[in-house]
Scaffold this motif. Structure first.
Motif, PDB file in Angstrom:
ATOM      1  N   ASN A 100      43.177  46.136  56.445  1.00  0.00           N
ATOM      2  CA  ASN A 100      43.671  44.912  55.830  1.00  0.00           C
ATOM      3  C   ASN A 100      43.186  43.689  56.594  1.00  0.00           C
ATOM      4  OD1 ASN A 100      45.019  45.823  53.636  1.00  0.00           O
ATOM      5  ND2 ASN A 100      46.873  46.311  54.787  1.00  0.00           N
TER       6      ASN A 100
ATOM      7  N   ARG B 133      39.381  43.497  54.029  1.00  0.00           N
ATOM      8  CA  ARG B 133      39.894  43.255  52.681  1.00  0.00           C
ATOM      9  C   ARG B 133      39.347  41.975  52.094  1.00  0.00           C
ATOM     10  NH1 ARG B 133      40.523  47.453  51.316  1.00  0.00           N
ATOM     11  NH2 ARG B 133      42.226  48.139  52.614  1.00  0.00           N
ATOM     12  N   LYS B 134      39.138  40.967  52.953  1.00  0.00           N
ATOM     13  CA  LYS B 134      38.723  39.663  52.447  1.00  0.00           C
ATOM     14  C   LYS B 134      37.356  39.702  51.774  1.00  0.00           C
ATOM     15  CE  LYS B 134      37.520  38.732  57.200  1.00  0.00           C
ATOM     16  NZ  LYS B 134      38.063  38.279  58.460  1.00  0.00           N
TER      17      LYS B 134
ATOM     18  N   ASN C  74      32.040  35.841  41.185  1.00  0.00           N
ATOM     19  CA  ASN C  74      32.486  36.467  42.417  1.00  0.00           C
ATOM     20  C   ASN C  74      31.410  36.468  43.479  1.00  0.00           C
ATOM     21  OD1 ASN C  74      35.227  37.570  42.573  1.00  0.00           O
ATOM     22  ND2 ASN C  74      34.685  38.354  40.564  1.00  0.00           N
TER      23      ASN C  74
ATOM     24  N   GLU D  38      36.041  42.838  50.668  1.00  0.00           N
ATOM     25  CA  GLU D  38      36.007  43.962  49.758  1.00  0.00           C
ATOM     26  C   GLU D  38      36.445  43.578  48.363  1.00  0.00           C
ATOM     27  OE1 GLU D  38      38.623  47.104  50.644  1.00  0.00           O
ATOM     28  OE2 GLU D  38      37.043  48.603  50.520  1.00  0.00           O
ATOM     29  N   LYS D  39      37.430  42.671  48.286  1.00  0.00           N
ATOM     30  CA  LYS D  39      37.951  42.385  46.948  1.00  0.00           C
ATOM     31  C   LYS D  39      36.914  41.700  46.075  1.00  0.00           C
ATOM     32  CE  LYS D  39      40.443  38.327  48.561  1.00  0.00           C
ATOM     33  NZ  LYS D  39      41.728  37.890  49.086  1.00  0.00           N
ATOM     34  N   TYR D  40      36.029  40.904  46.693  1.00  0.00           N
ATOM     35  CA  TYR D  40      34.978  40.291  45.875  1.00  0.00           C
ATOM     36  C   TYR D  40      33.872  41.284  45.563  1.00  0.00           C
ATOM     37  CZ  TYR D  40      37.441  36.189  47.419  1.00  0.00           C
ATOM     38  OH  TYR D  40      38.408  35.280  47.678  1.00  0.00           O
TER      39      TYR D  40
ATOM     40  N   THR E 125      37.192  52.070  53.431  1.00  0.00           N
ATOM     41  CA  THR E 125      36.793  51.190  52.334  1.00  0.00           C
ATOM     42  C   THR E 125      36.825  51.960  51.030  1.00  0.00           C
ATOM     43  OG1 THR E 125      34.988  49.913  51.425  1.00  0.00           O
ATOM     44  CG2 THR E 125      34.391  51.703  52.848  1.00  0.00           C
TER      45      THR E 125
ATOM     46  N   GLU F 211      34.087  44.428  45.245  1.00  0.00           N
ATOM     47  CA  GLU F 211      34.538  45.367  44.216  1.00  0.00           C
ATOM     48  C   GLU F 211      34.295  44.813  42.828  1.00  0.00           C
ATOM     49  OE1 GLU F 211      38.584  46.103  45.064  1.00  0.00           O
ATOM     50  OE2 GLU F 211      38.263  48.241  45.362  1.00  0.00           O
ATOM     51  N   GLU F 212      34.561  43.512  42.679  1.00  0.00           N
ATOM     52  CA  GLU F 212      34.349  42.895  41.374  1.00  0.00           C
ATOM     53  C   GLU F 212      32.873  42.915  40.984  1.00  0.00           C
ATOM     54  OE1 GLU F 212      36.488  41.647  39.225  1.00  0.00           O
ATOM     55  OE2 GLU F 212      38.191  42.219  40.474  1.00  0.00           O
TER      56      GLU F 212
END
Lengths: 118, 114, 83, 86, 232, 166
Positions: free
Chosen positions: F151, F155-156, F64, F158-160, F103, F162-163
C-alpha cells in the motif's frame, strides 16, 4: 588544447608500450595494446587540429563558402576513423588467440608458455 | 528565458554533485545505487532540459536523449542490484530486514538453477 | 580558455585511469578502467573538433571492445569463485 | 552571462567526476566500480550537452545518445558477468 | 634485472623521440593543401556531401574503405575459424535474465536499430556513417544475445546480409566507374543541394550498404564469442 | 498486430524526433525504415514479440497515461529532494532493508514500468521479481508487512497502470 592532447597521447602511448613489455598476463598485454592504440589516435587527431576552428561538417553554423576558413583538416580524421575499426578487429583477433591459448594450457600467464620461447 | 535555461542546467549539475557525494557517503552497494540512480537521472535530465530551453530548435534530439536516459537508467541499476544480491555483496550492518535472502533460503534456490 | 582547462582535466583523468588499467590486479577493474580511458578520449576528440572520430571511439573503442573482453573473461574463468 | 553560468555548471560536473573517481579507486567491490563507471558516463552526457551548446553545433548531440546506449550495455554485460549469467 | 633495465631504456628512448616531435610541433593555422582542395566550395558542391570526413572516406579514398571492409571480413572469418570447437551437447546452466531486463530489451532493440540506421543514412549530413551505424546495430544484436544467453546464434542470416550488401557495394562502385569519373564515384546519381537528405549522389546508398555489412560482420564476431561460451 | 502497429508508431516517432524536421523526403525515408525494422524485429529477431499487445487505446486509458506521467514526475522531484536530504545530513538518516510487495499487474510492459517507477521514486529500488512479488530495497523501512508495504509503495502507480493495461 592540441598541445595538451599531444602530451596526453604520447604519455598514454608510453604507458601502453611499457605495459606490453612488462606485464605477465596475456589479457593485460592486450589491454596495453588497446591503450597504445587510443594514444596513437589522440596524437593523430591532435595533429589535425587547426586553431579556433570547428568540425568539418557543413550546416547552419558553417556555410560552404567559408568552409575553407572555418573547418579543421578532415583527412587525418578519416584515417583515424578507419584505424579505430581496424584496431577493434585486431583486438578481437588477439583475444581469439588468447582463448585458444587458454584452451591448450589452461592458463594465461606468460610464464606457462616457456616452450614457445626461442 | 535563456537565463532560466542556464539556471536549470546549473541546478542539474548541482544534483549530479549531490549524487557523487552520496556515492562516497553511503554505507553499502544498495544505498549507493539508490542515490546514484535517482540523482544522476534527474541531474542529466535537468541539464539537458536547460539546454533545450536555451535552444528550442534542438529540442527533438534532447528529448530523445532524456527519454533514453529515463528509460535505461533504472533498468541498468535494477540489473546491477540483482547481480550484487546474487554474488552476496556485503550488506550494511544498519539493514533491518532482508526478505529476499529469507525467501531464497526457504525455497532452497541453488547457485545457478532458477 | 574553458576548453583548455577542460582538456587538461580530461587528460589528468585519462592518465590516472591508464595507470589503474595497467597496474590493478583485478582484471575486471582493469578492463573498466580501459573503457573509461576510451570514454574520456571520446570527449577529448569532441573538443578537438572531430565528432566522427568521437562517435566511432564511443561506439567501438569503448563499447564493443569492453563487451568482447568480458566474454573472454567469462570463458577463461575456471570454476573458481570470483572476487 | 549564460556562458559564465554554464562554465560553473561544467566545473561542478568535473568536481563530481573527481569525487566519483575517488569512489572508483576506493570501492571495495567490483559493483561499486561499475556504479562509478555508469555515473561517469551519465556525467559525460551532461558535459557533451554543455560543450555542444558552447560550440553551437547541434550535431554533437548524437554522440551523447551513443553514450546513453553505451552505459546501458556496459553495465548490463558487467552485471551479467558478475552474476555468472553470461 | 637486465631485462627490466633494457625495457626502461627503450621506453625512455621512445619518450625522447616523442619529446623532440613535440617540440617541433607549433600548431596549425591553415589547412594543408590537400585539405584545402577538399574544402573548396566547388568541390563540396561537386561531391554534394556536407560532412567532409564522409566525402573523404566514401569517395576520395573509397578504395581504402573497400580494403578496410575486406580486412574486417577476413578478421571475422579467422575468428570464426579459430574459435570453433566441439560443441558440447549438454546445455550450459546459466542464471536467466531478470524479467524486467527482457521486457526492456524487447522495447529497446528496435529503437537502437533505428538509431543505427539513422546514423548511417545521415552519414553525409551529421557525424557518423557506416562504421558507427554498424557498431550500433551490433550493439542491438548483443543486447539480444545478452538477454537470452543460451539461444543459438543465427550465423547464416548475418552472413547472407553481409554478402548481399558487400556485393551491392561493389556493384555501386562499378556503376560509378561506368557512368562517372571512376570506381566508387558517387556522381552517377544527381548530387542535389548540399545539406538535404536526398543529396550527395550515391553516398547515402553506399554508406547504407557499408553499414549493413559492418553491422553483420561485427555481429558475427560477437556471436562467435557468445558461442564459445557454450563449449564445455 | 496491435503490437507491431505500436512498434511502428514508436519507431516513426523516434525517427521524427531524431531528424527534427518536417521535410517530406525525410518522413518518407522514415516510414520505409520503420516498416523495415518492424518487419525485421517481428520476423527474424523476435525476442518477446507481444510486449505491447496488452495496451488499450480507449480514452480513459489515455487520460490515465497522462495522470501516471504527472504522478511519476512529481515523485521523481520528491525523490531527489529526499536524496539530497539524506546525503547532506551529517547523521545519514537511513534505515535500509529489503521488503516484499505484491502486485496485481499481469502485463509485462506494465510490470516493467512499475519497476522503473519504483526505482525512481523516493528511497526505493527494485531488486528482483518472482511471480507477482517484487523485492524492493527500501532506504527507510517503515513496515515489513507485505500488505502494508505494498500500500505504501506501489499502490499510487498501480491504480493508473491497471487502467491502462489490464
Amino acid at each position: 588544447m592540441e598541445y595538451i592532447a599531444l602530451v596526453v597521447g604520447f604519455l598514454i602511448i608510453l604507458a601502453g608500450l611499457w605495459a606490453i613489455m612488462t606485464r605477465k598476463n596475456i589479457l593485460k598485454i592486450i589491454i596495453g595494446f588497446s591503450l597504445f592504440d587510443t594514444g596513437l589516435h589522440i596524437v593523430m587527431v591532435a595533429l589535425a587540429y587547426v586553431n579556433e576552428r570547428t568540425a568539418p561538417i557543413i550546416d547552419g553554423t558553417v556555410l560552404a563558402e567559408e568552409a575553407i576558413n572555418k573547418v579543421v583538416d578532415p583527412v587525418p580524421q578519416a584515417l583515424v576513423l578507419t584505424a579505430i575499426v581496424i584496431g577493434f578487429g585486431v583486438t578481437a583477433l588477439m583475444l581469439t588467440y588468447a582463448v585458444r591459448l587458454f584452451k591448450s594450457k589452461g592458463s594465461l600467464e606468460i610464464a606457462d608458455f616457456k616452450d614457445a620461447k626461442w | 528565458m535563456e537565463l532560466f535555461g542556464a539556471l536549470i542546467t546549473l541546478l542539474g549539475s548541482i544534483i549530479l554533485l549531490i549524487a557523487a557525494i552520496g556515492l562516497v557517503r553511503m554505507p553499502d552497494v544498495y544505498n549507493r545505487l539508490q542515490v546514484g540512480t535517482k540523482a544522476s537521472t534527474m541531474g542529466t535530465l535537468l541539464s539537458l532540459l536547460g539546454i533545450a530551453i536555451i535552444h528550442p530548435t534542438w529540442a527533438g534530439k534532447l528529448i530523445i536523449l532524456i527519454l533514453f536516459v529515463l528509460f535505461t537508467n533504472p533498468v541498468s541499476s535494477h540489473v546491477l542490484a540483482r547481480a550484487s544480491h546474487y554474488i552476496n555483496i556485503r550488506i550494511s550492518k544498519r539493514t533491518v530486514v532482508d526478505k529476499l535472502k529469507v525467501t531464497d533460503r526457504a525455497f532452497k534456490v541453488g547457485e545457478v538453477k532458477k | 580558455m574553458t576548453y583548455i582547462i577542460v582538456s587538461i582535466l580530461l587528460g589528468i583523468i585519462m592518465l590516472l585511469m591508464t595507470g589503474i588499467a595497467i597496474l590493478h590486479k583485478n582484471m575486471v577493474v582493469a578492463i573498466i578502467a580501459a573503457g573509461v580511458v576510451s570514454l574520456f578520449a571520446s570527449v577529448l576528440y569532441l573538443l578537438l573538433a572531430a565528432p566522427d572520430v568521437a562517435l566511432t571511439e564511443a561506439a567501438i573503442g569503448s563499447g564493443l571492445s569492453t563487451i568482447i573482453f568480458f566474454y573472454v573473461l567469462n570463458k577463461i574463468r575456471k570454476n573458481n569463485v570470483a572476487e | 552571462m549564460i556562458n559564465t553560468i554554464l562554465t560553473i555548471a561544467l566545473a561542478l560536473i568535473f568536481l563530481s567526476i573527481a569525487i566519483i573517481i575517488y569512489r572508483f579507486m576506493l570501492g571495495p567491490s567490483s559493483v561499486d566500480r561499475v556504479i562509478s563507471f555508469d555515473m561517469m558516463t551519465i556525467a559525460s552526457i551532461s558535459i557533451i550537452g554543455i560543450i555542444s551548446y558552447m560550440s553551437d553545433r547541434v550535431i554533437y548531440l548524437d554522440i551523447a545518445t551513443v553514450y546513453g546506449l553505451l552505459s546501458f550495455l556496459a553495465v548490463i554485460i558487467i552485471a551479467k558477468y558478475l552474476e555468472k549469467g553470461l | 634485472m637486465l631485462r627490466n633495465s633494457l625495457i626502461f631504456v627503450l621506453v625512455i628512448a621512445v619518450g625522447v623521440i616523442f619529446y623532440s616531435l613535440f617540440t617541433q610541433f607549433d600548431g596549425n593555422d591553415e589547412l594543408s593543401d590537400l585539405a584545402q582542395f577538399y574544402a573548396q566550395k566547388e568541390n563540396i558542391d561537386k561531391v554534394g556531401s556536407a560532412n567532409l570526413v564522409t566525402a573523404v572516406v566514401v569517395t576520395y579514398r573509397g578504395l581504402d574503405t573497400l580494403g578496410e571492409v575486406t580486412i574486417l571480413f577476413l578478421t571475422a572469418a579467422i575468428i570464426g575459424f579459430f574459435l570453433k570447437g566441439k560443441l558440447e551437447e549438454g546445455k550450459r546452466e546459466v542464471r536467466p535474465s531478470s524479467e524486467i531486463l527482457q521486457t526492456a530489451a524487447a522495447v529497446l532493440i528496435p529503437i537502437i536499430i533505428v538509431f543505427g540506421v539513422y546514423i548511417f543514412i545521415n552519414g553525409h549530413l551529421t557525424p557518423g556513417g557506416g562504421f558507427q551505424g554498424g557498431a550500433i546495430i551490433a550493439s542491438a544484436i548483443i543486447l539480444m544475445l545478452l538477454t537470452r544467453p543460451t539461444m543459438p546464434f543465427n550465423h547464416k542470416l548475418f552472413s547472407t546480409i553481409e554478402s548481399i550488401s558487400g556485393l551491392s557495394f561493389i556493384t555501386l562502385g562499378v556503376l560509378g566507374a561506368l557512368f562517372a569519373g571512376g570506381f566508387l564515384d558517387n556522381r552517377f546519381i544527381e548530387t542535389g543541394t548540399v545539406g538535404e537528405l536526398i543529396s550527395g549522389g550515391a553516398i547515402p546508398i553506399i554508406y547504407s550498404f557499408v553499414g549493413l555489412k559492418v553491422g553483420a560482420e561485427l555481429s558475427n564476431i560477437l556471436g562467435d564469442f557468445q558461442e564459445v561460451q557454450n563449449e564445455k | 498486430m496491435k503490437n507491431y502497429i505500436t512498434i511502428f508508431v514508436i519507431l516513426f516517432f523516434v525517427w521524427f524526433l531524431l531528424n527534427n524536421t518536417l521535410q517530406v523526403e525525410v518522413l518518407i525515408v522514415g516510414l520505409i525504415v520503420s516498416a523495415l525494422v518492424t518487419t525485421l524485429v517481428g520476423v527474424m529477431l523476435c525476442v518477446k514479440c507481444n510486449v505491447f499487445s496488452d495496451l488499450k487505446y480507449t480514452p480513459k486509458a489515455i487520460l490515465n497515461t497522462f495522470i501516471f506521467l504527472a504522478v511519476f514526475f512529481i515523485e521523481l522531484v520528491k525523490s531527489n529532494i529526499d536524496v539530497a536530504r539524506r546525503v547532506l545530513a551529517p547523521t545519514r538518516p537511513i534505515n535500509p532493508g529489503i521488503v516484499e510487495v505484491k502486485t496485481k499487474l499481469k502485463s509485462k510492459f506494465a510490470r516493467m514500468l512499475l519497476a522503473n517507477s519504483i526505482t525512481l521514486t523516493p528511497g526505493t529500488l527494485t531488486i528482483e521479481t518472482r511471480g507477482d512479488s517484487f523485492f524492493i530495497h527500501w532506504i527507510d523501512v517503515k513496515d515489513i508487512n507485505v500488505e502494508k508495504a505494498s500500500n505504501e509503495l506501489i499502490r499510487k502507480f498501480e491504480k493508473y497502470l491497471e487502467e491502462i493495461y489490464d
